[in-house]
Structures are given as structure tokens and as C-alpha cells.
Design an enzyme around this catalytic site. Structure first.
Site, PDB file in Angstrom:
ATOM      1  N   ASP A  45     -44.449  48.426 -77.658  1.00 58.65           N
ATOM      2  CA  ASP A  45     -45.123  47.621 -78.661  1.00 58.65           C
ATOM      3  C   ASP A  45     -44.141  47.458 -79.809  1.00 58.65           C
ATOM      4  OD1 ASP A  45     -45.169  50.035 -80.056  1.00 58.65           O
ATOM      5  OD2 ASP A  45     -47.349  50.100 -80.271  1.00 58.65           O
ATOM      6  N   CYS A  74     -44.117  53.430 -77.535  1.00 59.61           N
ATOM      7  CA  CYS A  74     -44.844  52.999 -78.734  1.00 59.61           C
ATOM      8  C   CYS A  74     -44.466  53.972 -79.846  1.00 59.61           C
ATOM      9  CB  CYS A  74     -46.357  52.909 -78.499  1.00 59.61           C
ATOM     10  SG  CYS A  74     -47.214  54.446 -78.133  1.00 59.61           S
ATOM     11  N   THR A 104     -45.900  56.773 -81.033  1.00 60.40           N
ATOM     12  CA  THR A 104     -45.989  58.185 -80.630  1.00 60.40           C
ATOM     13  C   THR A 104     -45.926  58.379 -79.128  1.00 60.40           C
ATOM     14  OG1 THR A 104     -48.401  58.108 -80.478  1.00 60.40           O
ATOM     15  CG2 THR A 104     -47.441  58.758 -82.619  1.00 60.40           C
ATOM     16  N   HIS A 151     -43.500  68.084 -60.071  1.00 60.43           N
ATOM     17  CA  HIS A 151     -44.826  68.603 -59.728  1.00 60.43           C
ATOM     18  C   HIS A 151     -45.914  67.539 -59.666  1.00 60.43           C
ATOM     19  CE1 HIS A 151     -43.788  72.979 -61.085  1.00 60.43           C
ATOM     20  NE2 HIS A 151     -42.915  72.477 -60.240  1.00 60.43           N
ATOM     21  N   HIS A 159     -47.583  70.831 -54.165  1.00 59.99           N
ATOM     22  CA  HIS A 159     -47.964  69.869 -55.199  1.00 59.99           C
ATOM     23  C   HIS A 159     -48.662  68.639 -54.610  1.00 59.99           C
ATOM     24  CE1 HIS A 159     -45.726  72.327 -57.952  1.00 59.99           C
ATOM     25  NE2 HIS A 159     -44.665  72.219 -57.174  1.00 59.99           N
TER      26      HIS A 159
END
Length: 149
Positions: free
Chosen positions: A8, A65, A67, A98, A133
Site C-alpha cells: 500500500d 504495508c 506494519t 514448518h 508438519h
């Protein structure tokens, strides 16, 4: 390896740095924007990346973005997407090994360019371990089916 990347407005500069890093790593990269730092809605860009990765058009997606949180939340709404918000190389290696994560989310306001590049390289170079996994991934797919995604 084919990578699709978007951001963004708050992740624009870091995204541009990561596009350069991907080219240096000889990855085939499609940068789908935005072109300027004018305000945009991150879900629109997450949607484009996630639909393309889920369709198998790309090996990995990268979303940036401010954060990384908004992109991560949005990305994980799409069936077949396992998006991981990473702030360290260790997290990037573990989510690939994993969780077989296929979308990397980063926050421009959280990690600098050098660390982001190291996280990206760790993410791209770590294979999924499979084995024990795999049954967990199968349970994630089951949860997607139950939720209608």
C-alpha cells in the site's frame, strides 16, 4: 521462481527495495503496485497477490504495508494462502520450514531495508520440511473447508 509483490502507500519504499533485491536474486518478479504514495486500500493489493498465488501463477507473494499486520490479516482470508508476518530471519525460515508459508508480509515502519532483504532471502531459500508438519497443513486446509473459504 516467480514472485508477485505489492504494497500500500505506507509500504511503497520498502517494496521498491525488495523488487531490486528480487531482481538481484534472479527471481522473476511482478510488481503490481501501487505506483505512487497516494493513499490506497491495502486489501485491494492483498487480493490481487493472494488470488495469483492461490491460482498457482506464482511461487510466492510478498506484501508490504506500514506494519505488515493489515496485509497479513487480509491475506490469510484467502483459501490456500498461508501468509506470515515476519520481523526476523528466524521467523521467515520457520514459517517456510514448518508452515509452508507462501506469502511473506512485512512492515516498512517495523523493519529496515537491510533486515527486510535478509528476511526475504531466508523466506525464499528455505524449503518446506514436510513430514510431521504436513499433517498440520492438512488440518489448516480442513479448517478452510469448514469455514467456507
Amino acid at each position: 521462481m516467480k514472485v508477485i509483490i505489492a504494497s500500500d502507500h505506507a509500504g511503497l519504499e520498502l517494496r521498491r527495495e525488495l523488487v531490486s533485491a528480487l531482481k538481484e536474486l534472479r527471481a522473476e518478479v511482478d510488481d503490481v503496485g501501487p505506483a505512487t504514495n497516494a493513499s490506497v486500500d491495502y486489501p485491494d493489493f492483498a487480493k490481487q497477490v493472494c488470488r495469483s498465488v492461490a491460482a498457482g501463477d506464482y511461487t510466492f507473494g510478498v506484501l508490504v504495508c506500514g506494519t505488515g499486520i493489515g496485509m497479513s490479516i487480509t491475506a490469510n482470508k484467502y483459501r490456500g494462502i498461508r501468509a506470515a508476518l515476519c520481523t526476523s530471519e528466524f521467523e521467515a525460515r520457520m514459517t517456510r520450514a514448518h508452515n509452508d508459508a507462501n506469502v511473506l508480509c512485512l512492515g516498512q515502519r517495523v523493519v529496515g531495508g537491510g533486515l527486510a532483504r535478509s528476511i526475504l532471502e531466508a523466506f525464499l531459500s528455505t524449503p518446506f520440511e514436510g513430514g510431521r508438519h504436513q499433517k498440520r497443513l492438512d488440518k489448516i486446509r480442513e479448517a478452510e473447508s469448514e469455514s467456507g473459504r
